[in-house]
Design a protein around this motif. Structure first.
Motif, PDB file in Angstrom:
ATOM      1  N   ASN A  26       0.817  -1.213   0.000  1.00 36.81           N
ATOM      2  CA  ASN A  26       0.000   0.000   0.000  1.00 36.81           C
ATOM      3  C   ASN A  26       0.853   1.267   0.000  1.00 36.81           C
ATOM      4  OD1 ASN A  26      -2.753  -0.925  -0.094  1.00 36.81           O
ATOM      5  ND2 ASN A  26      -2.363  -1.845   1.891  1.00 36.81           N
ATOM      6  N   GLU A  27       1.965   1.245   0.728  1.00 30.41           N
ATOM      7  CA  GLU A  27       2.873   2.395   0.704  1.00 30.41           C
ATOM      8  C   GLU A  27       3.423   2.613  -0.696  1.00 30.41           C
ATOM      9  OE1 GLU A  27       4.626   2.462   5.259  1.00 30.41           O
ATOM     10  OE2 GLU A  27       5.684   1.290   3.742  1.00 30.41           O
ATOM     11  N   GLN A  28       3.764   1.535  -1.383  1.00 30.89           N
ATOM     12  CA  GLN A  28       4.270   1.657  -2.752  1.00 30.89           C
ATOM     13  C   GLN A  28       3.193   2.234  -3.668  1.00 30.89           C
ATOM     14  OE1 GLN A  28       6.148  -1.838  -4.472  1.00 30.89           O
ATOM     15  NE2 GLN A  28       5.611  -1.171  -6.529  1.00 30.89           N
ATOM     16  N   MET A  29       1.971   1.746  -3.520  1.00 30.70           N
ATOM     17  CA  MET A  29       0.880   2.225  -4.369  1.00 30.70           C
ATOM     18  C   MET A  29       0.622   3.720  -4.172  1.00 30.70           C
ATOM     19  SD  MET A  29      -1.677  -1.063  -4.081  1.00 30.70           S
ATOM     20  CE  MET A  29      -3.070  -0.211  -4.750  1.00 30.70           C
ATOM     21  N   LEU A  30       0.879   4.213  -2.973  1.00 33.00           N
ATOM     22  CA  LEU A  30       0.665   5.634  -2.680  1.00 33.00           C
ATOM     23  C   LEU A  30       1.932   6.462  -2.868  1.00 33.00           C
ATOM     24  CD1 LEU A  30      -1.567   5.196   0.489  1.00 33.00           C
ATOM     25  CD2 LEU A  30      -2.288   5.970  -1.783  1.00 33.00           C
ATOM     26  N   GLY A  31       3.006   5.821  -3.283  1.00 31.60           N
ATOM     27  CA  GLY A  31       4.254   6.538  -3.500  1.00 31.60           C
ATOM     28  C   GLY A  31       4.959   6.940  -2.221  1.00 31.60           C
ATOM     29  N   LEU A  32       4.696   6.209  -1.147  1.00 23.43           N
ATOM     30  CA  LEU A  32       5.274   6.542   0.152  1.00 23.43           C
ATOM     31  C   LEU A  32       6.497   5.705   0.508  1.00 23.43           C
ATOM     32  CD1 LEU A  32       1.921   6.803   2.159  1.00 23.43           C
ATOM     33  CD2 LEU A  32       3.271   8.676   1.179  1.00 23.43           C
ATOM     34  N   ASP A  33       6.971   4.909  -0.431  1.00 20.49           N
ATOM     35  CA  ASP A  33       8.079   3.988  -0.138  1.00 20.49           C
ATOM     36  C   ASP A  33       9.430   4.514  -0.595  1.00 20.49           C
ATOM     37  OD1 ASP A  33       7.714   3.729  -2.870  1.00 20.49           O
ATOM     38  OD2 ASP A  33       8.037   1.565  -2.869  1.00 20.49           O
ATOM     39  N   GLY A  34       9.472   5.739  -1.056  1.00 22.98           N
ATOM     40  CA  GLY A  34      10.725   6.312  -1.511  1.00 22.98           C
ATOM     41  C   GLY A  34      11.255   5.664  -2.782  1.00 22.98           C
ATOM     42  N   GLY A  35      10.392   4.940  -3.485  1.00 19.90           N
ATOM     43  CA  GLY A  35      10.778   4.311  -4.734  1.00 19.90           C
ATOM     44  C   GLY A  35      11.531   3.000  -4.594  1.00 19.90           C
ATOM     45  N   LYS A  36      11.613   2.465  -3.369  1.00 17.94           N
ATOM     46  CA  LYS A  36      12.385   1.224  -3.221  1.00 17.94           C
ATOM     47  C   LYS A  36      11.574  -0.030  -3.488  1.00 17.94           C
ATOM     48  CE  LYS A  36      12.300   0.858   1.859  1.00 17.94           C
ATOM     49  NZ  LYS A  36      13.174   0.744   3.018  1.00 17.94           N
ATOM     50  N   GLY A  37      10.247   0.067  -3.518  1.00 15.48           N
ATOM     51  CA  GLY A  37       9.401  -1.085  -3.821  1.00 15.48           C
ATOM     52  C   GLY A  37       9.094  -1.923  -2.589  1.00 15.48           C
ATOM     53  N   TRP A  38       7.934  -2.568  -2.631  1.00 11.69           N
ATOM     54  CA  TRP A  38       7.507  -3.323  -1.443  1.00 11.69           C
ATOM     55  C   TRP A  38       8.403  -4.510  -1.124  1.00 11.69           C
ATOM     56  CZ3 TRP A  38       6.258  -8.385  -1.395  1.00 11.69           C
ATOM     57  CH2 TRP A  38       5.838  -8.980  -2.574  1.00 11.69           C
ATOM     58  N   PRO A  39       8.964  -5.249  -2.113  1.00 10.04           N
ATOM     59  CA  PRO A  39       9.828  -6.369  -1.736  1.00 10.04           C
ATOM     60  C   PRO A  39      11.040  -5.917  -0.909  1.00 10.04           C
ATOM     61  CG  PRO A  39       9.146  -6.603  -4.018  1.00 10.04           C
ATOM     62  CD  PRO A  39       8.750  -5.227  -3.578  1.00 10.04           C
ATOM     63  N   LYS A  40      11.638  -4.796  -1.295  1.00  6.40           N
ATOM     64  CA  LYS A  40      12.794  -4.274  -0.551  1.00  6.40           C
ATOM     65  C   LYS A  40      12.368  -3.819   0.845  1.00  6.40           C
ATOM     66  CE  LYS A  40      16.997  -2.126  -0.322  1.00  6.40           C
ATOM     67  NZ  LYS A  40      17.415  -2.417   1.031  1.00  6.40           N
ATOM     68  N   GLU A  70       6.785 -14.306   1.350  1.00  7.26           N
ATOM     69  CA  GLU A  70       6.038 -13.459   0.410  1.00  7.26           C
ATOM     70  C   GLU A  70       4.867 -14.208  -0.211  1.00  7.26           C
ATOM     71  OE1 GLU A  70       8.736 -12.002  -2.543  1.00  7.26           O
ATOM     72  OE2 GLU A  70       9.731 -10.638  -1.142  1.00  7.26           O
ATOM     73  N   ARG A  71       5.059 -15.483  -0.551  1.00  4.88           N
ATOM     74  CA  ARG A  71       4.013 -16.287  -1.206  1.00  4.88           C
ATOM     75  C   ARG A  71       2.980 -16.840  -0.220  1.00  4.88           C
ATOM     76  NH1 ARG A  71       8.662 -18.415  -3.438  1.00  4.88           N
ATOM     77  NH2 ARG A  71       8.396 -20.297  -2.196  1.00  4.88           N
ATOM     78  N   LEU A  72       3.328 -16.879   1.039  1.00 10.18           N
ATOM     79  CA  LEU A  72       2.470 -17.495   2.052  1.00 10.18           C
ATOM     80  C   LEU A  72       1.110 -16.810   2.145  1.00 10.18           C
ATOM     81  CD1 LEU A  72       2.102 -19.429   4.535  1.00 10.18           C
ATOM     82  CD2 LEU A  72       3.085 -17.582   5.915  1.00 10.18           C
ATOM     83  N   GLN A  73       0.092 -17.636   2.196  1.00 10.91           N
ATOM     84  CA  GLN A  73      -1.248 -17.181   2.558  1.00 10.91           C
ATOM     85  C   GLN A  73      -1.608 -17.981   3.807  1.00 10.91           C
ATOM     86  OE1 GLN A  73      -4.151 -17.168  -0.562  1.00 10.91           O
ATOM     87  NE2 GLN A  73      -2.714 -16.333  -2.046  1.00 10.91           N
TER      88      GLN A  73
END
Length: 93
Positions: A26-40, A70-73
């Protein structure tokens, strides 16, 4: 493949990481991750956790383990099972 018997602490750590993953997405989608992406973001968070919440539980600080997280549900069954019966489940990576 490594198999870890489930227990309440491991389930809580996995739930924590899945919550952090959702937050990072969600942070990535809102541009709040500083451009590093959710995996990082998730990896940084995971690697910053105390040893007793990772390696002491059998989780490794490597790509194989983090990819499995990451894949776990998390199955609903794990969440509704009594803590003293969680050992009938496994987390594999």
């Amino acid at each position: 493949m490594r198999k870890l018997k489930m227990n309440s602490t491991l389930l809580n750590v996995l739930s924590l990481l899945k919550s952090r993953q959702l937050l990072a997405v969600n942070e990535q989608m809102l541009g709040l991750d500083g451009g590093k992406g959710w995996p990082k973001s998730l990896r940084d968070y995971y690697y910053a956790l105390p040893k007793e919440l990772t390696t002491d539980l059998g989780l490794m600080r490597n790509e194989c383990c983090i990819n499995a997280i990451e894949r776990l549900q998390i199955p609903e069954e794990w969440l509704v099972t009594n803590t003293d019966e969680l050992d009938k489940f496994e987390f594999n990576y």
